[in-house]
Scaffold this motif. Structure first.
Motif, short mmCIF file in Angstrom:
data_model
loop_
_atom_site.label_atom_id
_atom_site.label_comp_id
_atom_site.label_asym_id
_atom_site.label_seq_id
_atom_site.Cartn_x
_atom_site.Cartn_y
_atom_site.Cartn_z
N LEU A 162 0.78 -1.42 0.00
CA LEU A 162 -0.01 -0.04 0.03
C LEU A 162 0.80 1.37 -0.02
N GLU A 163 2.22 1.04 0.03
CA GLU A 163 3.00 2.06 0.07
C GLU A 163 2.95 3.07 1.52
N PHE A 164 2.41 2.51 2.44
CA PHE A 164 2.10 3.12 3.71
C PHE A 164 3.48 3.46 4.34
N ASP A 165 3.92 4.57 4.80
CA ASP A 165 5.05 4.90 5.45
C ASP A 165 4.83 5.89 6.31
N ASP A 166 3.71 6.18 6.84
CA ASP A 166 3.26 7.09 7.77
C ASP A 166 3.38 6.95 9.15
N PHE A 167 4.63 6.41 9.43
CA PHE A 167 5.18 5.92 10.86
C PHE A 167 6.58 6.59 10.92
N ALA A 168 7.11 6.70 12.14
CA ALA A 168 8.41 6.86 12.32
C ALA A 168 9.44 5.78 12.16
N ARG A 169 8.96 4.79 12.74
CA ARG A 169 9.86 3.63 12.97
C ARG A 169 9.11 2.31 13.15
N ILE A 170 9.23 1.17 12.50
CA ILE A 170 8.74 -0.15 12.57
C ILE A 170 9.76 -0.93 12.98
N SER A 171 9.75 -1.58 14.53
CA SER A 171 10.83 -2.51 14.65
C SER A 171 10.29 -4.00 15.17
N PHE A 172 11.07 -4.92 14.28
CA PHE A 172 10.56 -6.20 14.67
C PHE A 172 11.65 -7.05 15.55
N LEU A 173 11.49 -7.21 16.42
CA LEU A 173 12.22 -7.90 17.46
C LEU A 173 11.90 -9.43 17.78
N CYS A 174 12.89 -10.17 17.65
CA CYS A 174 12.62 -11.68 17.60
C CYS A 174 13.73 -12.23 18.39
N VAL A 175 13.29 -12.73 19.73
CA VAL A 175 14.29 -13.22 20.77
C VAL A 175 14.28 -14.76 20.71
N SER A 176 15.37 -15.40 21.04
CA SER A 176 15.48 -17.04 20.93
C SER A 176 15.35 -17.75 22.33
N ASP A 177 14.97 -16.85 23.44
CA ASP A 177 14.86 -17.59 24.71
C ASP A 177 13.66 -17.48 25.54
N GLU A 178 12.25 -17.39 25.00
CA GLU A 178 11.26 -16.96 25.50
C GLU A 178 10.71 -18.29 26.42
N GLU A 179 11.05 -19.31 25.77
CA GLU A 179 10.38 -20.65 26.43
C GLU A 179 11.00 -21.34 27.60
N ILE A 180 12.51 -20.44 27.99
CA ILE A 180 13.31 -21.15 29.08
C ILE A 180 13.20 -20.22 30.21
#
Length: 387
Positions: free
Chosen positions: A131-149
């Motif tokens: 949609l060419e939507f960029d009306d934001f300052a920043r989108i961050s995508f954080l994926c961690v590796s230790d959520e289940e322990i």
């Protein structure tokens, strides 16, 4: 609903989504399987890069790496998407139980918790890019590796990313009834140890002091804390002690799980546990209480969280369905975000259930609507920062 451009985009790519999910669910990524977790990270890094995000890997020596991808826009609003790449399943599970579709259920290890959620984040970003939507300052995508322990290395990274965001959306699955999550209990784990005196159980038992008997008295008393304050729960999860039947046991231990929705109730419950364990229920037996791990903070439904919930409900209505906020006793990294004062919603992935078991699933029919909901919610949060 079908005329919405986001929905049209996602409908046309549902088969691609399922192919991607088959690949991710077909890759073992148990928390201690660094090779498997990093294989998931490699895939994520490649896919997020094709969407124009800048990807940074935070290398870990033993655990899988953590990954942060960022996309800068031209507007306002810093939005954090949060997920995890690890599962609870042992190596070999993916091969023995590959992803299958049975009616409206997509089954496979990690489908619900939470590889479908990771894909929902990716496909929502792809829809916004379309949609060419960029009306934001920043989108961050954080994926961690230790959520289940229990042993966590990623908390400081989560906290730092939370401080840099105006709002966060966690990609865990929606509840089985479709609810998103607006509040979670705080969690504390403790090791309780009892030190008594050994003796021959037949010849001179009177000289012994049973650590097991002492813990038994404490267990019955601690069980009374359930409901002591609203929604406070205490579970004695493990108990062990002694060596042989003909010896009075001089050592016993147990692990307890303590939960509450508010910091006040959680702290009061901890103090109540300490008070009980300080009581001498059996002369000559010493009892200690030791915290185990950092636990999980409370995630309260603050006014800012309620505002996010209202935005989510509005976005859902645009798509032709309703969502409700719910509170749950389970812990989540969303609570770590909340501890930094950043408003957060949880359960923005597809609808699913039976996590951590052989019948874990997501609902096939929820993939497109819930991914569209995430995309629209990102747009709504960005626009709200201008008000």
């Amino acid at each position: 609903m079908m005329t919405d451009p986001i929905v049209v985009f996602l409908d046309e790519r549902l088969d691609n989504y399922l192919d991607d999910l088959r690949q991710l669910a077909g890759t073992d990524s148990g928390s201690t399987d660094k090779e498997g977790v990093d294989a998931i990270n490699d895939w994520l890094e490649g896919r997020l890069g094709t969407l124009g995000l800048t990807v940074e890997r935070f290398a870990q020596e033993q655990a899988g790496d953590d990954l942060v991808a960022t996309l800068d826009g031209s507007g306002r609003g810093r939005i954090l998407l949060l997920g995890h790449s690890d599962t609870v399943f042992a190596k070999g599970t993916a091969a023995s139980r590959p992803m299958t579709i049975q009616g409206d259920r997509v089954l496979g290890p990690g489908t619900c918790d939470m590889k479908a959620g990771l894909l929902t984040g990716i496909y929502a970003l792809a829809a916004l890019r379309e949609l060419e939507f960029d009306d934001f300052a920043r989108i961050s995508f954080l994926c961690v590796s230790d959520e289940e322990i229990e042993q966590r290395h990623s908390y400081e990274l989560i906290r730092r990313m939370a401080r840099e965001a105006d709002a966060a959306l966690t990609l865990e699955a929606a509840r089985a009834n479709g609810d998103i999550v607006t509040a979670r209990k705080g969690v504390r784990w403790f090791l309780v140890e009892a030190f008594g005196r050994a003796a021959h159980a037949g010849v001179e038992p009177e000289k012994g002091r049973s650590a097991i008997v002492a813990l038994a008295h404490h267990i019955l008393a601690l069980n009374e804390l359930n409901g002591w304050r609203p929604d406070v729960t205490l579970n004695v999860g493990t108990v062990q002690g002694g060596t042989v039947p003909n010896a009075v046991p001089d050592y016993a231990e147990m692990h307890i799980d303590l939960r509450a929705f508010t910091d006040e109730d959680l702290q009061a419950a901890i103090e109540a546990v300490q008070t009980q364990l300080e009581r001498e229920v059996l002369p000559g037996v010493r009892v200690t209480l030791t915290p185990q791990g950092p636990g999980s903070p409370t995630m309260p439904r603050t006014p800012a969280v309620a505002a996010l919930e209202t935005m989510a409900q509005g976005a859902a209505r645009e798509l032709g369905f309703e969502v409700k906020g719910a509170k749950t006793g389970g812990g989540s990294d969303a609570a770590v975000v909340a501890s930094e004062g950043t408003p957060v919603l949880d359960g923005l992935g597809p609808i699913g259930g039976l996590d951590h078991g052989p019948d874990e699933y997501i609902e096939l029919g929820s993939i497109v609507p819930r991914t569209a909901l995430l995309a629209k919610l990102i747009m709504a949060i960005a626009h709200s920062q201008k008000e």
